[in-house]
Design a protein around this motif. Structure first.
Motif, short mmCIF file in Angstrom:
data_model
loop_
_atom_site.label_atom_id
_atom_site.label_comp_id
_atom_site.label_asym_id
_atom_site.label_seq_id
_atom_site.Cartn_x
_atom_site.Cartn_y
_atom_site.Cartn_z
N ASP A 1 0.85 -1.19 0.00
CA ASP A 1 0.00 0.00 0.00
C ASP A 1 0.88 1.25 0.00
O ASP A 1 2.10 1.15 -0.14
CB ASP A 1 -0.94 -0.02 1.22
CG ASP A 1 -0.18 -0.16 2.53
OD1 ASP A 1 1.05 0.05 2.55
OD2 ASP A 1 -0.83 -0.46 3.56
N LEU B 1 1.81 3.24 2.32
CA LEU B 1 2.81 3.29 3.40
C LEU B 1 3.99 2.38 3.08
O LEU B 1 5.14 2.70 3.37
CB LEU B 1 2.19 2.89 4.74
CG LEU B 1 1.18 3.89 5.33
CD1 LEU B 1 0.58 3.32 6.60
CD2 LEU B 1 1.84 5.23 5.61
N VAL C 1 5.03 1.70 0.09
CA VAL C 1 5.81 2.38 -0.95
C VAL C 1 6.75 3.40 -0.31
O VAL C 1 7.95 3.44 -0.62
CB VAL C 1 4.86 3.07 -1.97
CG1 VAL C 1 5.65 3.99 -2.89
CG2 VAL C 1 4.10 2.03 -2.78
N LEU C 2 6.23 4.19 0.64
CA LEU C 2 7.09 5.19 1.30
C LEU C 2 8.20 4.51 2.10
O LEU C 2 9.34 4.97 2.11
CB LEU C 2 6.25 6.09 2.23
CG LEU C 2 5.24 7.02 1.56
CD1 LEU C 2 4.59 7.92 2.59
CD2 LEU C 2 5.88 7.85 0.46
N THR C 3 7.84 3.41 2.76
CA THR C 3 8.86 2.67 3.53
C THR C 3 9.99 2.22 2.60
O THR C 3 11.17 2.35 2.94
CB THR C 3 8.21 1.45 4.21
OG1 THR C 3 7.14 1.92 5.04
CG2 THR C 3 9.21 0.68 5.04
#
Lengths: 80, 351
Positions: free
Chosen positions: A35, A37, A39-41
């Protein structure tokens, strides 16, 4: 840069992905935990591990784990 | 990079005010139970404060300013300058600072104006207010900084709403020829203007009935063209790239900084991003306080909010050297090196 290490980086950092469950041809959107988050991680990890940044547009062009690996590794070998 | 130095102005005090109403990530209906846990873990945001209808950022700024003036024992007649940084003005016209000049009870000899900046705005405002006070050559200045981002974001926009909380702050500046120099580094890049944007409601795209109609912009995420829109990936990459750079440039410009400064107050974006920035700069965790957990991203107020809610005791106790760094909407980013001497820092005010 090896794809095995790249896959392990994703498995280690995105909560809930079982080790060994990802293949190079796994479609990113088929991973239930992939999701915004996640992707950002992973963007944070690419920055920390490889010193590269992947833009939103580049991210959208990646269908599989292997596509993402190619995008990241091309930046490692050709620093902008 | 633009750099600047300000002499003869002391940072004397900081106060903050938030609405009483608490919104918990654990209760946010736009996310599933599992997503709420993941969101809190990744962003570090467990609670945020939401203004009630009718409350404005200026109300929190006013309460913070009054509390700070009382705590300092200042004579209001000595205040010659009031600068307000906000993107949540009471009215499009006139400037909120002028409304606050009257509401705080300042004299008509006081200069008052607004600066329309977001997450980098505290540092920009600090430079404008301190350098102007320096030019005035005496007296005192107030910098009030706050936003009600919970009213800019659509609460049905699960990609944006749970990040933001509301707050207003006040910072006291005093002309003092023996004050240590403040150092600034300022930057902007308008190519990234769409990364954080409210598209309708200005004069480029005036408000129409359509501006208020919600669309499903991503699965389960609804917003209208007048609502705050955030491109998470672009903002994330931007912060990771530019925040460490401006802090490095700033510290190079500070002669004899030697040992690391006592505190680094960063804009509170989200824990994942802020911790990456901290690690890139090799800053020890104890020098990098957070207000994210209980207040979320409070836009331009995040730096003084963190000073007041996470570090007040240490700031009050004696001389401290601080790095302040803001980054966000614009795109715009800036940092400042400031030394304080027993900062006046009252308890958080709730309204």
């Amino acid at each position: 840069m090896k794809i095995e290490a790249f896959i392990k980086l994703i498995e280690d950092n995105v909560d809930g992905i079982a080790p060994g469950s990802l293949q190079s041809d796994t479609v990113l959107t088929s991973i239930p935990q992939w999701d915004s988050l996640a992707v950002l991680t992973m963007l944070a990890q690419f920055d920390a591990e490889y010193g590269v940044q992947v833009s939103g547009t580049e991210m959208q062009r990646c269908s599989t784990v292997s596509d993402l690996f190619s995008t990241v590794s091309s930046k490692v070998t050709k620093p902008s | 990079m633009a750099s600047a130095r300000v002499a003869s102005v002391a940072l004397r005090g900081v106060a903050a005010c938030v609405p009483r109403t608490v919104a918990r990530t654990a209760d946010y209906a736009g996310l599933s139970l599992d997503e709420r846990l993941k969101f809190a873990k990744t962003t570090g945001i467990e609670e945020r404060r939401c203004s009630l209808p009718g409350q404005c950022a200026s109300d929190y700024c006013e309460a913070a300013a009054k509390r700070l003036i009382a705590e300092l024992g200042w004579n209001k007649a000595d205040i010659r300058l009031l600068v307000c940084v906000t993107q949540s003005p009471d009215y499009p016209v006139p400037a909120t600072a002028v409304l606050l000049q009257q509401r705080i009870g300042l004299g008509t000899h006081c200069a008052a104006f607004d600066i329309g900046m977001g997450c980098s705005g505290y540092v920009y405002g600090l430079l404008v207010a301190s350098s102007l006070l320096g030019v005035m050559g005496g007296g005192k200045a107030l910098l009030v900084v706050g936003d009600t981002s919970t009213r800019s974001a659509n609460q049905r926009d699960r990609t944006t709403a749970p990040l933001f909380g509301d707050a207003g702050t006040a910072t006291a500046l005093e002309f003092n020829p023996s004050a240590p120099e403040m150092v600034f580094d300022l930057n902007s890049d308008g190519r990234g203007w769409e990364a954080i944007v409210m598209r309708h409601g200005g004069f480029r795209e005036p408000l129409t009935a359509d501006s208020l109609v919600d669309r499903e912009v991503a699965p389960g995420a609804w917003r209208a063209p007048r609502d705050l829109e955030l491109n998470g990936i672009e903002v994330f990459n931007f912060g990771l790239r530019e925040a460490p750079r401006t802090v490095e440039a700033l510290l190079t410009a500070v002669p004899g900084v030697g040992d690391l400064p006592d505190f680094f107050f960063f804009h509170q974006a989200n824990m994942l991003m802020n911790e990456m920035i901290r690690k890139k700069l090799k800053i020890p965790a104890e020098k990098c306080p957070y207000s994210l957990r209980s207040f979320g991203n409070t836009s331009c107020a995040s730096i003084p909010m963190t000073m007041v809610t996470a570090s007040a005791e240490a700031l009050r106790a004696g001389p401290r050297s601080l790095v302040l760094c803001g980054f966000g909407v614009g795109l715009s980013w800036a940092s400042s090196y400031v030394r304080t001497e027993g900062l006046v820092c009252p308890e958080l005010v709730e309204l």
